[in-house]
Design a protein around this motif. Structure first.
Motif, PDB file in Angstrom:
ATOM      1  N   VAL A   1      32.346  78.950  20.461  1.00 34.06           N
ATOM      2  CA  VAL A   1      32.984  78.998  19.152  1.00 34.06           C
ATOM      3  C   VAL A   1      31.968  78.508  18.127  1.00 34.06           C
ATOM      4  O   VAL A   1      31.467  77.383  18.215  1.00 34.06           O
ATOM      5  CB  VAL A   1      34.252  78.120  19.114  1.00 34.06           C
ATOM      6  N   VAL A   2      31.658  79.361  17.149  1.00 36.57           N
ATOM      7  CA  VAL A   2      30.648  79.041  16.146  1.00 36.57           C
ATOM      8  C   VAL A   2      31.294  79.123  14.770  1.00 36.57           C
ATOM      9  O   VAL A   2      31.630  80.194  14.282  1.00 36.57           O
ATOM     10  CB  VAL A   2      29.443  79.995  16.236  1.00 36.57           C
ATOM     11  N   ASP A   3      31.485  77.968  14.158  1.00 35.85           N
ATOM     12  CA  ASP A   3      32.133  77.847  12.858  1.00 35.85           C
ATOM     13  C   ASP A   3      31.100  78.109  11.762  1.00 35.85           C
ATOM     14  O   ASP A   3      30.008  77.552  11.784  1.00 35.85           O
ATOM     15  CB  ASP A   3      32.702  76.425  12.743  1.00 35.85           C
ATOM     16  N   VAL A   4      31.455  78.967  10.805  1.00 33.70           N
ATOM     17  CA  VAL A   4      30.534  79.313   9.718  1.00 33.70           C
ATOM     18  C   VAL A   4      31.116  78.806   8.406  1.00 33.70           C
ATOM     19  O   VAL A   4      32.222  79.201   8.021  1.00 33.70           O
ATOM     20  CB  VAL A   4      30.313  80.833   9.633  1.00 33.70           C
ATOM     21  N   ARG A   5      30.383  77.927   7.709  1.00 40.68           N
ATOM     22  CA  ARG A   5      30.894  77.314   6.473  1.00 40.68           C
ATOM     23  C   ARG A   5      29.846  77.288   5.376  1.00 40.68           C
ATOM     24  O   ARG A   5      28.666  77.103   5.647  1.00 40.68           O
ATOM     25  CB  ARG A   5      31.337  75.878   6.726  1.00 40.68           C
ATOM     26  N   SER A   6      30.308  77.420   4.140  1.00 37.69           N
ATOM     27  CA  SER A   6      29.432  77.192   2.992  1.00 37.69           C
ATOM     28  C   SER A   6      29.523  75.738   2.536  1.00 37.69           C
ATOM     29  O   SER A   6      28.663  75.251   1.812  1.00 37.69           O
ATOM     30  CB  SER A   6      29.809  78.126   1.838  1.00 37.69           C
ATOM     31  N   ASN A   7      30.581  75.039   2.966  1.00 36.35           N
ATOM     32  CA  ASN A   7      30.729  73.609   2.683  1.00 36.35           C
ATOM     33  C   ASN A   7      30.903  72.875   4.013  1.00 36.35           C
ATOM     34  O   ASN A   7      32.023  72.642   4.475  1.00 36.35           O
ATOM     35  CB  ASN A   7      31.930  73.353   1.778  1.00 36.35           C
ATOM     36  N   PRO A   8      29.805  72.487   4.653  1.00 39.31           N
ATOM     37  CA  PRO A   8      29.895  71.870   5.978  1.00 39.31           C
ATOM     38  C   PRO A   8      30.640  70.552   6.006  1.00 39.31           C
ATOM     39  O   PRO A   8      31.059  70.102   7.083  1.00 39.31           O
ATOM     40  CB  PRO A   8      28.427  71.699   6.395  1.00 39.31           C
ATOM     41  N   LYS A   9      30.830  69.896   4.848  1.00 43.16           N
ATOM     42  CA  LYS A   9      31.564  68.627   4.829  1.00 43.16           C
ATOM     43  C   LYS A   9      32.999  68.809   5.314  1.00 43.16           C
ATOM     44  O   LYS A   9      33.598  67.885   5.880  1.00 43.16           O
ATOM     45  CB  LYS A   9      31.559  68.044   3.423  1.00 43.16           C
ATOM     46  N   THR A  10      33.575  69.989   5.105  1.00 43.78           N
ATOM     47  CA  THR A  10      34.964  70.218   5.535  1.00 43.78           C
ATOM     48  C   THR A  10      35.090  70.310   7.050  1.00 43.78           C
ATOM     49  O   THR A  10      36.196  70.229   7.582  1.00 43.78           O
ATOM     50  CB  THR A  10      35.521  71.501   4.903  1.00 43.78           C
ATOM     51  N   PHE A  11      33.970  70.447   7.752  1.00 46.93           N
ATOM     52  CA  PHE A  11      33.980  70.537   9.214  1.00 46.93           C
ATOM     53  C   PHE A  11      34.552  69.268   9.845  1.00 46.93           C
ATOM     54  O   PHE A  11      35.213  69.318  10.884  1.00 46.93           O
ATOM     55  CB  PHE A  11      32.553  70.788   9.707  1.00 46.93           C
ATOM     56  N   THR A  12      34.305  68.126   9.190  1.00 47.44           N
ATOM     57  CA  THR A  12      34.788  66.853   9.723  1.00 47.44           C
ATOM     58  C   THR A  12      35.909  66.248   8.870  1.00 47.44           C
ATOM     59  O   THR A  12      36.333  65.119   9.116  1.00 47.44           O
ATOM     60  CB  THR A  12      33.630  65.839   9.816  1.00 47.44           C
ATOM     61  N   ALA A  13      36.376  66.993   7.881  1.00 49.47           N
ATOM     62  CA  ALA A  13      37.456  66.491   7.027  1.00 49.47           C
ATOM     63  C   ALA A  13      38.809  66.648   7.717  1.00 49.47           C
ATOM     64  O   ALA A  13      39.002  67.534   8.551  1.00 49.47           O
ATOM     65  CB  ALA A  13      37.457  67.240   5.694  1.00 49.47           C
ATOM     66  N   LYS A  14      39.739  65.802   7.361  1.00 43.93           N
ATOM     67  CA  LYS A  14      41.079  65.882   7.942  1.00 43.93           C
ATOM     68  C   LYS A  14      41.863  66.996   7.255  1.00 43.93           C
ATOM     69  O   LYS A  14      41.945  67.045   6.026  1.00 43.93           O
ATOM     70  CB  LYS A  14      41.807  64.545   7.773  1.00 43.93           C
TER      71      LYS A  14
ATOM     72  N   GLU B   1      45.240  72.019   2.696  1.00 45.63           N
ATOM     73  CA  GLU B   1      43.782  71.898   2.645  1.00 45.63           C
ATOM     74  C   GLU B   1      43.213  72.124   4.039  1.00 45.63           C
ATOM     75  O   GLU B   1      43.634  71.495   5.007  1.00 45.63           O
ATOM     76  CB  GLU B   1      43.388  70.508   2.151  1.00 45.63           C
ATOM     77  N   VAL B   2      42.246  73.046   4.132  1.00 43.99           N
ATOM     78  CA  VAL B   2      41.594  73.287   5.415  1.00 43.99           C
ATOM     79  C   VAL B   2      40.606  72.163   5.693  1.00 43.99           C
ATOM     80  O   VAL B   2      39.835  71.762   4.819  1.00 43.99           O
ATOM     81  CB  VAL B   2      40.857  74.643   5.421  1.00 43.99           C
ATOM     82  N   GLY B   3      40.633  71.665   6.905  1.00 48.76           N
ATOM     83  CA  GLY B   3      39.684  70.652   7.339  1.00 48.76           C
ATOM     84  C   GLY B   3      39.614  70.670   8.851  1.00 48.76           C
ATOM     85  O   GLY B   3      40.517  71.163   9.522  1.00 48.76           O
TER      86      GLY B   3
ATOM     87  N   ALA C   1      33.510  73.420  18.735  1.00 49.36           N
ATOM     88  CA  ALA C   1      32.809  74.404  17.906  1.00 49.36           C
ATOM     89  C   ALA C   1      31.421  73.916  17.505  1.00 49.36           C
ATOM     90  O   ALA C   1      31.220  72.737  17.233  1.00 49.36           O
ATOM     91  CB  ALA C   1      33.622  74.727  16.662  1.00 49.36           C
ATOM     92  N   ARG C   2      30.470  74.854  17.478  1.00 49.01           N
ATOM     93  CA  ARG C   2      29.192  74.609  16.832  1.00 49.01           C
ATOM     94  C   ARG C   2      29.367  74.888  15.338  1.00 49.01           C
ATOM     95  O   ARG C   2      30.329  75.532  14.941  1.00 49.01           O
ATOM     96  CB  ARG C   2      28.104  75.536  17.376  1.00 49.01           C
ATOM     97  N   LEU C   3      28.414  74.457  14.543  1.00 45.68           N
ATOM     98  CA  LEU C   3      28.517  74.641  13.094  1.00 45.68           C
ATOM     99  C   LEU C   3      27.282  75.339  12.549  1.00 45.68           C
ATOM    100  O   LEU C   3      26.158  74.896  12.774  1.00 45.68           O
ATOM    101  CB  LEU C   3      28.672  73.281  12.398  1.00 45.68           C
TER     102      LEU C   3
ATOM    103  N   PRO D   1      31.930  65.168  14.469  1.00 48.11           N
ATOM    104  CA  PRO D   1      30.720  65.837  13.971  1.00 48.11           C
ATOM    105  C   PRO D   1      30.275  66.924  14.947  1.00 48.11           C
ATOM    106  O   PRO D   1      30.587  66.877  16.147  1.00 48.11           O
ATOM    107  CB  PRO D   1      29.688  64.710  13.892  1.00 48.11           C
ATOM    108  N   ALA D   2      29.534  67.891  14.432  1.00 43.16           N
ATOM    109  CA  ALA D   2      28.983  68.937  15.302  1.00 43.16           C
ATOM    110  C   ALA D   2      28.042  68.297  16.318  1.00 43.16           C
ATOM    111  O   ALA D   2      27.308  67.362  15.982  1.00 43.16           O
ATOM    112  CB  ALA D   2      28.235  69.962  14.466  1.00 43.16           C
TER     113      ALA D   2
END
Length: 330
Positions: free
Chosen positions: A46-59, A75-77, A83-85, A178-179
């Motif tokens: 699973v490879v997560d693709v983000r333009s704002n990587p801070k949301t990867f660890t947000a609640k 709110e997505v978090g 998942a990889r990032l 964290p990733a």
């Protein structure tokens, strides 16, 4: 009997998206849903693709109606466990083309390999790219990475329908860890630039010979030249281009956005004057939004004679080539 039933189900899953690509490692097609992914997490990356990587660890913030039990995504978090990032900014680079410095381009093969490896992606295991899933632009981030991986020879790849947003709405497990600090060993299997990549000269030839449909993937105002991005240096669109705007890419699904059926896409492209089976070149401002129509035409509808103009109008106007259709402003 069970073997026959499994084969029938697998075939149905592929045909339901109109895919003609062979998915040797067991992916059911270029798009997978959350139920399939949940049942196959141990078999894929699973490879997560983000333009704002801070949301990867947000609640994440999801509210539930106490009477109906309906979930609403506030709110997505977070991310799917394990998942990889991929940070989208690492997927786009400035390259020198014809003496010009062109932004937002696909990295060269060695640089792309390094960026994918830095995200912890390995070779030999199917990849499921996961967008945030709340709007077409973030889905296009994942589709852009999908296109880049196809350019460099990766075929065991799919995109999660509805992304993290739909995963949350279905009440599935989520992580805010964290990733993982891991370097992967993914390598490019080929360089298929000629198959998937359109250059400025390719576009100019298409305009002159009318041998490919130019698909403008921007909004209506940009197409007609009422507005433009600051890195595009003229108003309007490529001569002869047909519009397929972001509004026609996905459907809303309770806070997430999801793909539509192949038949719906065929009808929509036809309504826009685009033959979904004819040769096509998709473009936008910088090669981002055009990943959407490219993906639908090439991967969902099976039109393998579809290429993406990576430099798009940024490169075209940087070279001082003309656009048409600009509406005079009074």
């Amino acid at each position: 009997m069970m073997r026959q039933l499994f084969a029938k189900c697998a075939a149905t899953a592929v045909l339901s998206w109109g895919a003609v690509t062979a998915f040797a490692a067991g992916l059911p097609g270029p798009i997978v849903d959350s139920a399939w992914l949940a049942a196959n997490l141990d078999r894929v990356q699973v490879v997560d693709v983000r333009s704002n990587p801070k949301t990867f660890t947000a609640k994440p913030e999801v509210s539930t109606d106490p009477k109906t039990g309906k979930k609403t995504l506030e709110e997505v978090g977070g991310h799917i466990p394990g998942a990889r990032l991929i940070d989208m900014k690492n997927m786009l680079v400035e390259r020198e083309i014809g003496g010009m410095k062109v932004k937002y381009m696909i990295p060269e093969k060695a640089a792309f390999e390094k960026a994918v490896q830095a995200a912890g992606v390995d070779a030999g295991k199917p990849i499921v790219l996961v967008p945030v899933g709340t709007e077409p632009a973030d889905v296009d981030n994942a589709l852009r990475v999908y296109w880049q991986m196809k350019v460099y020879g990766e075929d065991d790849i799919a995109v999660l329908d509805g992304g993290v947003a739909n995963w949350l709405l279905e009440g599935r497990a989520i992580s805010t860890d964290p990733a993982p600090a891991k370097t992967g060993n993914w390598v490019a299997k080929a360089d298929r630039t000629a198959q998937y990549f359109a250059s400025t000269d390719d576009v100019a030839k298409a305009i002159e010979a009318k041998n490919a449909t130019l698909v403008d993937s921007r909004d209506l105002k940009s197409y007609h030249g009422l507005v433009k991005r600051d890195y595009v240096f003229a108003y309007g669109h490529l001569e002869g281009a047909k519009l397929y705007p972001p509004e026609l890419m996905l459907k809303s699904a309770g806070g997430a956005v999801k793909f539509m059926s192949p038949n719906t896409y065929r009808a929509l492209f036809s309504a826009q004057g685009i033959d979904p089976a004819a040769p096509a070149i998709t473009y936008c401002n910088s090669g981002h939004l055009s990943s959407g129509p490219w993906f639908v035409l090439s991967e969902v509808l099976g039109n393998k004679n579809t290429r993406l103009y990576d430099g798009s109008l940024h490169e075209w106007t940087l070279a001082k080539r003309p656009l048409v259709g600009a509406v005079p402003l009074q």
